[in-house]
Design a protein around this motif. Structure first.
Motif, PDB file in Angstrom:
ATOM      1  N   ALA A   1       0.829  -1.209   0.000  1.00 19.61           N
ATOM      2  CA  ALA A   1       0.000   0.000   0.000  1.00 19.61           C
ATOM      3  C   ALA A   1       0.865   1.262   0.000  1.00 19.61           C
ATOM      4  N   LEU A   2       1.923   1.240   0.774  1.00 12.85           N
ATOM      5  CA  LEU A   2       2.829   2.391   0.818  1.00 12.85           C
ATOM      6  C   LEU A   2       3.551   2.571  -0.514  1.00 12.85           C
ATOM      7  N   GLU A   3       4.004   1.472  -1.094  1.00 10.36           N
ATOM      8  CA  GLU A   3       4.713   1.550  -2.369  1.00 10.36           C
ATOM      9  C   GLU A   3       3.826   2.096  -3.484  1.00 10.36           C
TER      10      GLU A   3
ATOM     11  N   ALA B   1      -7.875  -7.928   5.305  1.00 10.04           N
ATOM     12  CA  ALA B   1      -7.996  -6.649   4.608  1.00 10.04           C
ATOM     13  C   ALA B   1      -8.564  -5.575   5.529  1.00 10.04           C
ATOM     14  N   GLY B   2      -9.517  -5.969   6.366  1.00  9.55           N
ATOM     15  CA  GLY B   2     -10.091  -5.016   7.309  1.00  9.55           C
ATOM     16  C   GLY B   2      -9.081  -4.509   8.309  1.00  9.55           C
ATOM     17  N   PHE B   3      -8.170  -5.393   8.745  1.00  8.05           N
ATOM     18  CA  PHE B   3      -7.142  -4.976   9.701  1.00  8.05           C
ATOM     19  C   PHE B   3      -6.116  -4.067   9.031  1.00  8.05           C
ATOM     20  N   VAL B   4      -5.806  -4.357   7.773  1.00  5.71           N
ATOM     21  CA  VAL B   4      -4.935  -3.447   7.029  1.00  5.71           C
ATOM     22  C   VAL B   4      -5.599  -2.070   6.934  1.00  5.71           C
ATOM     23  N   ALA B   5      -6.890  -2.053   6.605  1.00  7.96           N
ATOM     24  CA  ALA B   5      -7.614  -0.781   6.501  1.00  7.96           C
ATOM     25  C   ALA B   5      -7.678  -0.054   7.843  1.00  7.96           C
ATOM     26  N   ALA B   6      -7.868  -0.805   8.908  1.00  7.80           N
ATOM     27  CA  ALA B   6      -8.012  -0.207  10.235  1.00  7.80           C
ATOM     28  C   ALA B   6      -6.737   0.479  10.707  1.00  7.80           C
ATOM     29  N   THR B   7      -5.584   0.025  10.199  1.00  9.94           N
ATOM     30  CA  THR B   7      -4.304   0.486  10.735  1.00  9.94           C
ATOM     31  C   THR B   7      -3.461   1.259   9.739  1.00  9.94           C
ATOM     32  N   TYR B   8      -3.790   1.202   8.458  1.00 13.51           N
ATOM     33  CA  TYR B   8      -3.016   1.951   7.474  1.00 13.51           C
ATOM     34  C   TYR B   8      -3.298   3.439   7.656  1.00 13.51           C
ATOM     35  N   MET B   9      -2.243   4.188   7.916  1.00 15.67           N
ATOM     36  CA  MET B   9      -2.381   5.627   8.182  1.00 15.67           C
ATOM     37  C   MET B   9      -3.443   5.895   9.251  1.00 15.67           C
ATOM     38  N   ARG B  10      -3.501   5.016  10.224  1.00 15.04           N
ATOM     39  CA  ARG B  10      -4.426   5.080  11.365  1.00 15.04           C
ATOM     40  C   ARG B  10      -5.892   4.900  10.966  1.00 15.04           C
ATOM     41  N   GLY B  11      -6.125   4.326   9.795  1.00 11.01           N
ATOM     42  CA  GLY B  11      -7.490   3.965   9.434  1.00 11.01           C
ATOM     43  C   GLY B  11      -7.987   4.585   8.153  1.00 11.01           C
ATOM     44  N   ILE B  12      -8.296   3.720   7.173  1.00 12.81           N
ATOM     45  CA  ILE B  12      -8.913   4.170   5.930  1.00 12.81           C
ATOM     46  C   ILE B  12     -10.162   3.323   5.691  1.00 12.81           C
ATOM     47  N   PRO B  13     -11.071   3.769   4.827  1.00 14.60           N
ATOM     48  CA  PRO B  13     -12.317   3.023   4.626  1.00 14.60           C
ATOM     49  C   PRO B  13     -12.117   1.714   3.870  1.00 14.60           C
ATOM     50  N   PHE B  14     -13.038   0.773   4.114  1.00 19.43           N
ATOM     51  CA  PHE B  14     -13.028  -0.458   3.326  1.00 19.43           C
ATOM     52  C   PHE B  14     -14.450  -0.964   3.136  1.00 19.43           C
TER      53      PHE B  14
END
Length: 362
Positions: free
Chosen positions: A90-92, A113-126
């Motif tokens: 996601a960062l790349e 995927a939900g956990f990635v969304a919950a923690t990427y940049m402190r939370g993005i929608p999914f």
């Protein structure tokens, strides 16, 4: 197309159920997101990708920049390594706080995927796009996470999706063990909350091949409605939501001791539910329709006893690490009557005795 509203203290969102809905997914991205989404990352697995990834991409149209990431199928992908690799990807690719993650798959993909969304940049929608019957349970309610070698779902968060988009057409590609895995959670919802739903299931489903069309939609809607009712009362599992773990205390222990992926989640929960009903009879000195439920499960192809090569002491040890346990005291969801359960602290000795009997097939 059927719609069910999920109301929690942190968010309100819709569950959409309809055949062919995956081909027009962009119509079900909430209006509040439509103009803001900078990019989309679809996370799926290597079993689902060849079947439905292109459908979903086509359904999103050309209005979003789309990335995709495919993980190996199975419980083993709910790991720290896959989680780390996804964050790196996601960062790349330059995902930002306005990016949207789509979880295309079963419960494993939804959790990961939900956990990635919950923690990427402190939370993005999914958005959840489930492809298994089992995911009707896990896709609603916001529980996301990964496994730890010492326990299932021990690392995670509460992060509600923006929407759940469910196309029951995808069920027709499910192998038999996945039907059993998902249907066990529907049975669980009926046993803990809705006796009329339990009766409806028994009257309408004695063969998984019958679950299609309107019957599939009604099954999903009635089962998800139970989950929605419980989650709306207790989003963060501080009280009543724990009853959704009926059958899970032993079920999770069986999964861990066998090795994740050796028995499906729902099949392990089916064993756990029969065990919990038997223990309930002992603890409350009551009579429950254990034999009826067991016979129905057996007819549908479930095993209802603990695998005979597992060790009762080790299972007990693992059950003591369950998230509901307090200071090493096992707390289980037990049944007072059909449709009514509660979380109860239980002494080790009666649990161990019943474990030994079940392992022996008694």
């Amino acid at each position: 197309m059927e719609q069910l509203q999920i109301n929690t203290s942190s968010k309100k969102y819709s569950v959409w159920v309809g055949e062919g809905i995956r081909f027009k997914l962009s119509e079900y991205v909430p209006d509040s997101l439509q103009q803001k989404v900078s990019s989309v990352l679809i996370i799926t697995d290597d079993q689902v990708a060849p079947l439905y990834l292109q459908d979903v991409k086509d359904g999103l149209g050309n209005q979003f920049e789309i990335f995709e990431y495919v993980v190996p199928s199975g419980e083993q992908s709910k790991s720290f390594q896959q989680y780390y690799d996804l964050q790196t990807y996601a960062l790349e690719k330059g995902l930002d706080r306005h990016s949207l993650i789509i979880a295309l798959g079963g419960g494993v993909i939804g959790d990961l995927a939900g956990f990635v969304a919950a923690t990427y940049m402190r939370g993005i929608p999914f958005i959840q796009v489930p492809t298994t019957l089992l995911a009707h349970d896990s896709s609603v309610g916001g529980k996301v996470g990964i496994n730890h070698p010492l326990g299932k779902n021990m690392v995670g968060a509460f992060h509600q999706p923006e929407a759940v988009v469910y196309d029951p057409q995808v069920f027709q590609s499910l192998p038999l063990h996945e039907w059993r895995s998902g249907f066990a959670e529907a049975i669980k919802h009926s046993l803990i909350w809705d006796v009329t739903f339990y009766q409806w299931l028994q009257e309408n489903i004695d063969d998984f091949t019958a679950i299609k069309g309107e019957l599939a939609e009604q099954l999903l809607l009635r089962s998800i409605a139970v989950k929605a009712s419980v989650v709306s009362e207790d989003e963060k599992e501080t009280g009543i939501r724990a009853i959704l773990n009926f059958g899970h205390t032993l079920g999770h222990a069986i999964e861990k001791e066998l090795g994740y992926g050796k028995m499906t989640h729902g099949e392990a929960v089916a064993v756990g539910m029969i065990f919990a009903m038997r223990l309930s009879e002992q603890q409350f000195d009551i009579s429950l329709p254990v034999d009826q439920v067991k016979a129905w499960l057996t007819k549908l192809g479930y095993k209802t006893e603990i695998p005979d090569h597992l060790d009762a002491d080790q299972l007990l040890h693992t059950m003591k690490k369950d998230k509901k346990a307090q200071k090493g005291i096992i707390r289980m969801v037990l049944m007072k009557e059909l449709g009514r359960v509660e979380v109860v602290s239980v002494d080790e000795e009666p649990i161990k005795e019943l474990l030994l009997k079940s392992i022996k097939g008694e």
